[in-house]
Design a protein around this motif. Structure first.
Motif, PDB file in Angstrom:
ATOM      1  N   ALA A  20       5.509 -62.455  35.666  1.00  0.00           N
ATOM      2  CA  ALA A  20       6.664 -62.151  34.827  1.00  0.00           C
ATOM      3  C   ALA A  20       7.869 -61.346  35.305  1.00  0.00           C
ATOM      4  O   ALA A  20       9.020 -61.433  35.132  1.00  0.00           O
ATOM      5  CB  ALA A  20       6.223 -60.988  33.757  1.00  0.00           C
TER       6      ALA A  20
ATOM      7  N   THR B 255       6.623 -55.976  30.861  1.00  0.00           N
ATOM      8  CA  THR B 255       7.111 -57.052  31.311  1.00  0.00           C
ATOM      9  C   THR B 255       8.634 -56.714  31.260  1.00  0.00           C
ATOM     10  O   THR B 255       9.129 -56.102  30.533  1.00  0.00           O
ATOM     11  CB  THR B 255       6.685 -58.164  30.617  1.00  0.00           C
ATOM     12  OG1 THR B 255       6.966 -58.016  29.391  1.00  0.00           O
ATOM     13  CG2 THR B 255       5.234 -58.498  30.844  1.00  0.00           C
TER      14      THR B 255
ATOM     15  N   GLU C  33       6.364 -63.112  26.778  1.00  0.00           N
ATOM     16  CA  GLU C  33       7.706 -62.651  27.425  1.00  0.00           C
ATOM     17  C   GLU C  33       8.569 -63.892  27.158  1.00  0.00           C
ATOM     18  O   GLU C  33       9.531 -63.427  26.976  1.00  0.00           O
ATOM     19  CB  GLU C  33       7.383 -62.778  29.145  1.00  0.00           C
ATOM     20  CG  GLU C  33       8.525 -62.488  29.868  1.00  0.00           C
ATOM     21  CD  GLU C  33       9.127 -60.986  29.684  1.00  0.00           C
ATOM     22  OE1 GLU C  33      10.136 -60.827  30.473  1.00  0.00           O
ATOM     23  OE2 GLU C  33       8.547 -60.103  28.968  1.00  0.00           O
TER      24      GLU C  33
END
Length: 307
Positions: free
Chosen positions: A16, A132, A84
């Protein structure tokens, strides 16, 4: 100075943040973590989270599942990256709002909209904080909105989490109703009317007096939004707390959660036996009420037949 090495980032989090090592072998250019995640999000948007598997994503991209594993080695990592991707960054417009309350309201509405756009996000289990970039940006935005207040850092975090939790609950309900509308073909007003009719049929004043009074008052047909009412009252409470701090009020330690107290008593046999007896009594009461409803129904039918 310390010789203790910091913990290694899990691969999903490293991916991420863009700091994971690239695979040494595998398809070049045609395959990437970004393309894998985009394909998985498209599948989830179209068919739900249950349709997402490494095999399904590979098939959508025209590769074998083993090719994917060179880039994303675990399903949990893929889910984290999908979350994400779908979450994205908070809208910049919230910064244009005047004051912390308006800014948090804008973030609340934006988060609720995310859940409506990607309802499968709600099906991803919460196993901890998603560390993230996007999730960090949303939290940072909420904390920044509260910086001008006299709240301390712990209190600001608590407020931010309250707003996030309210948005998630709002999203669960709104996304659920939207799915029911799609599957049943009924409009929102029709679903509301049907639910109101069902409540009206089964809720009696004798068994549920407060709920029956609410039904008679038309709460289930009201056009008011209970969730927006709720978030505004949360903001009212925060404003009142801040006003007390401005007046010199001292912070007090939080009361322990009931669960914490229960954990301390969990090994006490008398407590366990007492709770078991309560559950048995509650079951007996439910059974008795069920028999009562059945008896009333049968008596009503007999009277109707005589007439």
């Amino acid at each position: 100075m310390t010789d203790v090495e910091p913990p290694e980032l899990p691969r999903g989090i490293a991916l991420a943040w863009g700091v994971a090592a690239n695979p040494q072998r595998g398809p070049k250019r045609e395959m990437s973590v970004e393309k894998i995640v985009e394909a998985a999000v498209e599948l989830a948007d179209a068919e739900g989270l249950g349709a997402v598997s490494m095999a399904a994503v590979a098939s959508k991209l025209g590769f074998t599942p083993m090719s994917l594993y060179r880039y994303v080695s675990a399903k949990d990592d893929l889910l984290l990256l999908m979350q994400e991707e779908a979450t994205g960054l908070p809208p910049e417009e919230h910064r244009e709002q005047d004051g912390w309350r308006a800014q948090l309201r804008a973030l609340f509405e934006a988060q609720a909209h995310l859940y409506l756009a990607h309802p499968w996000l709600l099906a991803i289990p919460i196993t901890g904080s998603p560390i993230t970039p996007s999730s960090s940006a949303w939290l940072d935005a909420a904390l920044a909105a509260l910086e001008p207040t006299p709240l301390n850092p712990v209190e600001r975090l608590a407020v931010a989490l309250s707003v996030t939790g309210a948005a998630r609950w709002y999203g669960i309900v709104v996304a659920g109703y939207a799915e029911q509308s799609r599957s049943s073909g009924l409009g929102p007003d029709e679903i509301t009317a049907r639910e109101a009719e069902l409540f009206d049929r089964v809720i009696t004043a004798e068994e549920f007096p407060a709920l029956r009074a609410a039904i008679e008052a038309g709460v289930f047909l009201s056009e008011d939004d209970p969730f927006r009412f709720g978030i505004e009252r949360i903001f009212d409470g925060i404003e009142s707390y801040i006003a007390g701090l401005d007046g010199g009020a001292e912070r007090t330690a939080s009361e322990p959660w009931p669960e914490e107290e229960s954990a301390e008593l969990a090994d006490d046999k008398k407590v366990r036996d007492a709770r078991k007896a309560v559950r048995a009594a509650e079951k007996a009461l439910r059974d008795a009420r069920k028999l009562e409803r059945q008896a009333v129904k049968e008596a009503t039918e007999r009277i109707a037949r005589r007439q």
